[in-house]
Design a protein around this motif. Structure first.
Motif, PDB file in Angstrom:
ATOM      1  N   UNK A 190      80.879  51.304  42.232  1.00  0.00           N
ATOM      2  CA  UNK A 190      81.047  50.242  41.491  1.00  0.00           C
ATOM      3  C   UNK A 190      79.654  49.595  40.980  1.00  0.00           C
ATOM      4  N   UNK A 191      78.654  49.254  41.857  1.00  0.00           N
ATOM      5  CA  UNK A 191      77.382  48.838  41.058  1.00  0.00           C
ATOM      6  C   UNK A 191      76.801  50.029  40.427  1.00  0.00           C
ATOM      7  N   UNK A 192      76.708  51.376  40.705  1.00  0.00           N
ATOM      8  CA  UNK A 192      76.206  52.293  39.641  1.00  0.00           C
ATOM      9  C   UNK A 192      76.926  52.334  38.303  1.00  0.00           C
ATOM     10  N   UNK A 193      78.418  52.175  38.297  1.00  0.00           N
ATOM     11  CA  UNK A 193      78.963  52.321  37.060  1.00  0.00           C
ATOM     12  C   UNK A 193      78.852  51.050  36.420  1.00  0.00           C
ATOM     13  N   UNK A 194      78.680  49.901  36.959  1.00  0.00           N
ATOM     14  CA  UNK A 194      78.719  48.776  36.147  1.00  0.00           C
ATOM     15  C   UNK A 194      77.224  48.511  35.828  1.00  0.00           C
ATOM     16  N   UNK A 195      76.347  49.048  36.576  1.00  0.00           N
ATOM     17  CA  UNK A 195      74.783  48.989  36.154  1.00  0.00           C
ATOM     18  C   UNK A 195      74.938  49.846  34.649  1.00  0.00           C
ATOM     19  N   UNK A 196      75.431  51.133  34.544  1.00  0.00           N
ATOM     20  CA  UNK A 196      75.462  51.786  33.436  1.00  0.00           C
ATOM     21  C   UNK A 196      76.247  50.916  32.253  1.00  0.00           C
ATOM     22  N   UNK A 197      77.103  50.581  32.431  1.00  0.00           N
ATOM     23  CA  UNK A 197      77.682  49.681  31.285  1.00  0.00           C
ATOM     24  C   UNK A 197      76.695  48.299  30.955  1.00  0.00           C
ATOM     25  N   UNK A 198      76.244  47.940  31.999  1.00  0.00           N
ATOM     26  CA  UNK A 198      75.392  46.782  31.452  1.00  0.00           C
ATOM     27  C   UNK A 198      74.394  47.114  30.640  1.00  0.00           C
ATOM     28  N   UNK A 199      73.464  48.426  30.941  1.00  0.00           N
ATOM     29  CA  UNK A 199      72.263  48.749  30.290  1.00  0.00           C
ATOM     30  C   UNK A 199      72.767  49.252  28.928  1.00  0.00           C
ATOM     31  N   UNK A 200      73.865  49.935  28.793  1.00  0.00           N
ATOM     32  CA  UNK A 200      74.383  50.249  27.347  1.00  0.00           C
ATOM     33  C   UNK A 200      74.569  48.990  26.478  1.00  0.00           C
ATOM     34  N   UNK A 201      75.197  48.165  27.134  1.00  0.00           N
ATOM     35  CA  UNK A 201      75.303  46.645  26.258  1.00  0.00           C
ATOM     36  C   UNK A 201      74.186  46.241  26.103  1.00  0.00           C
ATOM     37  N   UNK A 202      73.093  46.042  26.863  1.00  0.00           N
ATOM     38  CA  UNK A 202      71.867  45.452  26.723  1.00  0.00           C
ATOM     39  C   UNK A 202      71.065  46.130  25.459  1.00  0.00           C
ATOM     40  N   UNK A 203      71.130  47.428  25.582  1.00  0.00           N
ATOM     41  CA  UNK A 203      70.445  48.151  24.496  1.00  0.00           C
ATOM     42  C   UNK A 203      71.391  48.324  23.452  1.00  0.00           C
ATOM     43  N   UNK A 204      72.475  47.613  23.049  1.00  0.00           N
ATOM     44  CA  UNK A 204      73.264  47.823  22.061  1.00  0.00           C
ATOM     45  C   UNK A 204      73.807  49.272  21.835  1.00  0.00           C
ATOM     46  N   UNK A 205      73.972  50.125  22.821  1.00  0.00           N
ATOM     47  CA  UNK A 205      74.467  51.510  22.415  1.00  0.00           C
ATOM     48  C   UNK A 205      76.019  51.436  22.667  1.00  0.00           C
ATOM     49  N   UNK A 206      76.523  51.423  21.328  1.00  0.00           N
ATOM     50  CA  UNK A 206      77.895  51.332  21.403  1.00  0.00           C
ATOM     51  C   UNK A 206      78.815  52.525  21.866  1.00  0.00           C
ATOM     52  N   UNK A 207      78.359  53.594  21.404  1.00  0.00           N
ATOM     53  CA  UNK A 207      79.093  54.944  21.950  1.00  0.00           C
ATOM     54  C   UNK A 207      79.104  54.910  23.617  1.00  0.00           C
ATOM     55  N   UNK A 208      77.631  54.953  23.928  1.00  0.00           N
ATOM     56  CA  UNK A 208      77.393  55.161  25.498  1.00  0.00           C
ATOM     57  C   UNK A 208      78.124  53.846  26.218  1.00  0.00           C
ATOM     58  N   UNK A 209      78.211  52.703  25.602  1.00  0.00           N
ATOM     59  CA  UNK A 209      79.047  51.515  26.342  1.00  0.00           C
ATOM     60  C   UNK A 209      80.474  52.076  26.522  1.00  0.00           C
ATOM     61  N   UNK A 210      80.761  52.627  25.337  1.00  0.00           N
ATOM     62  CA  UNK A 210      82.347  52.878  25.415  1.00  0.00           C
ATOM     63  C   UNK A 210      82.520  54.046  26.373  1.00  0.00           C
ATOM     64  N   UNK A 211      81.970  55.021  26.412  1.00  0.00           N
ATOM     65  CA  UNK A 211      81.960  56.161  27.453  1.00  0.00           C
ATOM     66  C   UNK A 211      81.802  55.780  28.909  1.00  0.00           C
ATOM     67  N   UNK A 212      80.744  54.773  29.212  1.00  0.00           N
ATOM     68  CA  UNK A 212      80.652  54.325  30.747  1.00  0.00           C
ATOM     69  C   UNK A 212      81.961  53.451  30.875  1.00  0.00           C
ATOM     70  N   UNK A 213      82.361  52.653  30.044  1.00  0.00           N
ATOM     71  CA  UNK A 213      83.383  51.695  30.246  1.00  0.00           C
ATOM     72  C   UNK A 213      84.562  52.806  30.912  1.00  0.00           C
ATOM     73  N   UNK A 214      84.909  53.871  29.928  1.00  0.00           N
ATOM     74  CA  UNK A 214      85.945  54.738  30.199  1.00  0.00           C
ATOM     75  C   UNK A 214      85.805  55.433  31.566  1.00  0.00           C
ATOM     76  N   UNK A 215      84.472  55.792  31.770  1.00  0.00           N
ATOM     77  CA  UNK A 215      84.183  56.567  33.054  1.00  0.00           C
ATOM     78  C   UNK A 215      84.581  55.644  34.179  1.00  0.00           C
ATOM     79  N   UNK A 216      84.184  54.374  34.316  1.00  0.00           N
ATOM     80  CA  UNK A 216      84.335  53.397  35.128  1.00  0.00           C
ATOM     81  C   UNK A 216      85.859  53.188  35.295  1.00  0.00           C
TER      82      UNK A 216
END
Length: 246
Positions: A190-216
């Motif tokens: 959970x920590x690893x997945x949420x960390x990946x989502x956070x960093x995608x959001x922080x860097x405004x990487x829309x596609x990456x944020x979508x993929x990471x959220x779906x993987x979570x």
């Protein structure tokens, strides 16, 4: 742990304009989500009214609202707490997968600094959480993390869809995080997945944020596969849920 009536009074003291039925609704919702009122439990208006020291009218109105939120179902006109089956959870996982990804993709484009700061704080709580702490706290942290994403997505329709599934999703989180056989594995992933989502959001990487959220979200299906089919809900009756404010 405060008594049921003390909880009701606390809600009313906090906002004297709160209708009594909403205070009753808040109490029953908390009891259902934290499984103190287990799936299949019959809800008798007279017994609840006596326990909360209120009339049956606000209890009836609160139960009607719980039916609307899917936490209570009726059989032959008699209300009981909705069941938790793996099929129900699979439907919930599918819905979550679809809207979590879209919401995260949108949130990456417009999330505010104060929301990123709040998410970073929650991420820190994920990192420092350990197996000896009550697992309902972990469920609440997870719920708050995802609520920020939906708040930030700016799409009222996605927000409305999340509002529909959120009570059932929170109950699933509380349930799964309490009975999951390998809690340390769940904490770590959970920590690893949420960390990946956070960093995608922080860097405004829309596609990456979508993929990471779906993987979570896809981890939910894996969790459903390993949690027990039969649970002794008596274990939840002794847990202190007084810190949970719905």
């Amino acid at each position: 742990m405060p008594s049921p009536r003390e909880y009701i009074q606390k809600v009313l003291d906090r906002n004297p304009f709160t209708p009594l039925w909403q205070a009753v609704f808040s109490y029953l919702k908390r009891e259902i989500i934290t499984l103190k009122l287990p799936p299949g439990e019959k809800l008798m208006e007279s017994r609840i009214a006596l326990e909360l020291e209120v009339s049956r009218s606000p209890v009836r109105r609160a139960v009607e609202q719980l039916v609307m939120e899917g936490l209570v179902e009726t059989h032959d006109g008699k209300p009981q707490v909705s069941t938790i089956t793996k099929k129900d959870l699979q439907h919930l996982a599918f819905a979550r997968f679809e809207i979590d990804g879209e919401s995260a993709g949108l949130a990456a484009k417009r999330i505010m600094k104060e929301d990123l700061s709040a998410m970073e704080n929650l991420l820190g709580q994920f990192e420092t959480f350990h197996g000896e702490e009550p697992f309902y706290r972990f469920a609440i942290i997870d719920d708050k993390f995802h609520a920020i994403i939906y708040k930030s997505c700016g799409n009222p329709y996605l927000q409305s869809m999340y509002a529909v599934i959120r009570p059932s999703l929170l109950r699933y989180r509380y349930y799964s995080m309490t009975v999951y056989p390998d809690k340390e594995d769940m904490l770590r992933n959970t920590y690893v997945c949420h960390g990946a989502i956070f960093h995608a959001l922080k860097n405004h990487l829309s596609h990456c944020a979508k993929v990471e959220a779906q993987q979570d979200a896809s981890r939910m299906a894996e969790t459903i596969a390993v949690i027990p089919n039969m649970v002794n809900y008596d274990i939840f009756k002794t847990l202190d849920n007084s810190a949970i404010d719905l």
